[in-house]
Scaffold this motif. Structure first.
Motif, mmCIF file in Angstrom:
data_model
loop_
_atom_site.group_PDB
_atom_site.id
_atom_site.type_symbol
_atom_site.label_atom_id
_atom_site.label_comp_id
_atom_site.label_asym_id
_atom_site.label_seq_id
_atom_site.Cartn_x
_atom_site.Cartn_y
_atom_site.Cartn_z
ATOM 1 N N LEU A 146 0.851 -1.186 0.000
ATOM 2 C CA LEU A 146 0.000 0.000 0.000
ATOM 3 C C LEU A 146 0.888 1.238 0.000
ATOM 4 N N SER A 147 0.621 2.142 -0.931
ATOM 5 C CA SER A 147 1.433 3.345 -1.000
ATOM 6 C C SER A 147 0.609 4.547 -1.451
ATOM 7 N N GLY A 148 0.982 5.693 -0.922
ATOM 8 C CA GLY A 148 0.389 6.956 -1.343
ATOM 9 C C GLY A 148 1.427 7.846 -1.990
ATOM 10 N N ASN A 149 2.597 7.285 -2.301
ATOM 11 C CA ASN A 149 3.689 8.074 -2.849
ATOM 12 C C ASN A 149 4.421 7.245 -3.904
ATOM 13 N N LYS A 150 4.179 7.553 -5.179
ATOM 14 C CA LYS A 150 4.765 6.732 -6.246
ATOM 15 C C LYS A 150 6.284 6.843 -6.312
ATOM 16 N N ASP A 151 6.854 7.941 -5.842
ATOM 17 C CA ASP A 151 8.309 8.069 -5.854
ATOM 18 C C ASP A 151 8.961 7.064 -4.906
ATOM 19 N N LEU A 152 8.312 6.791 -3.780
ATOM 20 C CA LEU A 152 8.875 5.842 -2.829
ATOM 21 C C LEU A 152 8.857 4.413 -3.370
ATOM 22 N N THR A 153 7.851 4.080 -4.164
ATOM 23 C CA THR A 153 7.784 2.712 -4.680
ATOM 24 C C THR A 153 8.946 2.400 -5.623
ATOM 25 N N LYS A 154 9.553 3.414 -6.200
ATOM 26 C CA LYS A 154 10.712 3.203 -7.074
ATOM 27 C C LYS A 154 11.886 2.602 -6.306
#
Length: 196
Positions: A146-154
């Motif tokens: 679960l994420s609300g920040n696409k930059d962190l998923t990188k």
């Protein structure tokens, strides 16, 4: 024990008029839950319980809340909770298959790492730890993050298989599915055959 679903917020809506149907749905859901828990606690040939839920949490306050929730839900027999950084969590991922706490193809990892709304410290380090854990322990399994920040998923450096959009309060979140492949060992013969 009081039924927490007896008066959910939707029952109090002005245009909600069918409490009997709601009660029927709740009764059916509770019956399915009982059947499901009976199956989850039962054993098959190769495993002690048909379902085993392994949890890990770094935040001590969240651990305390989770322990209370596990106890109140009556799932102590199938849920175990560890405390600490996931990079230190050892499920036997590098050992033989017999020692692993997970079953390839039947194990799913569900993660809610910090993404900057409430928890703002050590965010990048949390995602790096998650990446290391998934690569070490989760080969042959799937993970939902679960994420609300696409930059962190990188930071995971993995290709997502699927995205499910979730809107909660004012936040646009994403459940991201990853299929984690087993590490392939490269033999010395394959290394010597490489041409440059």
């Amino acid at each position: 024990r009081n039924n927490p679903h007896r008066c959910p917020p939707c029952v109090r809506w002005k245009d909600f008029g069918d409490v009997e149907t709601w009660d029927e749905l709740v009764a059916k859901a509770m019956q399915r839950a009982k059947s499901g828990m009976k199956w989850a606690r039962s054993s098959s040939e190769s495993v002690q319980n048909n379902v085993k839920i392994l949890c890990n949490e770094k935040n001590p306050r969240a651990v305390s809340l989770a322990k209370t929730s596990i106890r109140n839900a009556g799932v102590n027999a199938i849920v175990s909770l560890g405390e600490g950084d996931c990079s230190d969590w050892d499920l036997g991922g590098e050992d033989s298959a017999d020692d692993r706490d997970i079953l390839e193809g039947r194990t799913m990892f569900v993660c809610n790492p910090p993404w900057g709304l409430r928890l703002t410290e050590d965010i990048d380090e949390s995602w790096v730890s998650l990446r290391e854990f998934l690569r070490r322990e989760a080969g042959g399994c799937e993970s939902w993050v679960l994420s609300g920040n696409k930059d962190l998923t990188k930071i995971l450096r993995m290709k997502k298989s699927r995205t499910v959009v979730v809107k909660t309060a004012d936040e646009d979140l994403r459940w991201l599915q990853y299929h984690i492949f087993q590490k392939r060992e490269v033999s010395s013969e394959q290394l010597s055959c490489k041409t440059y």
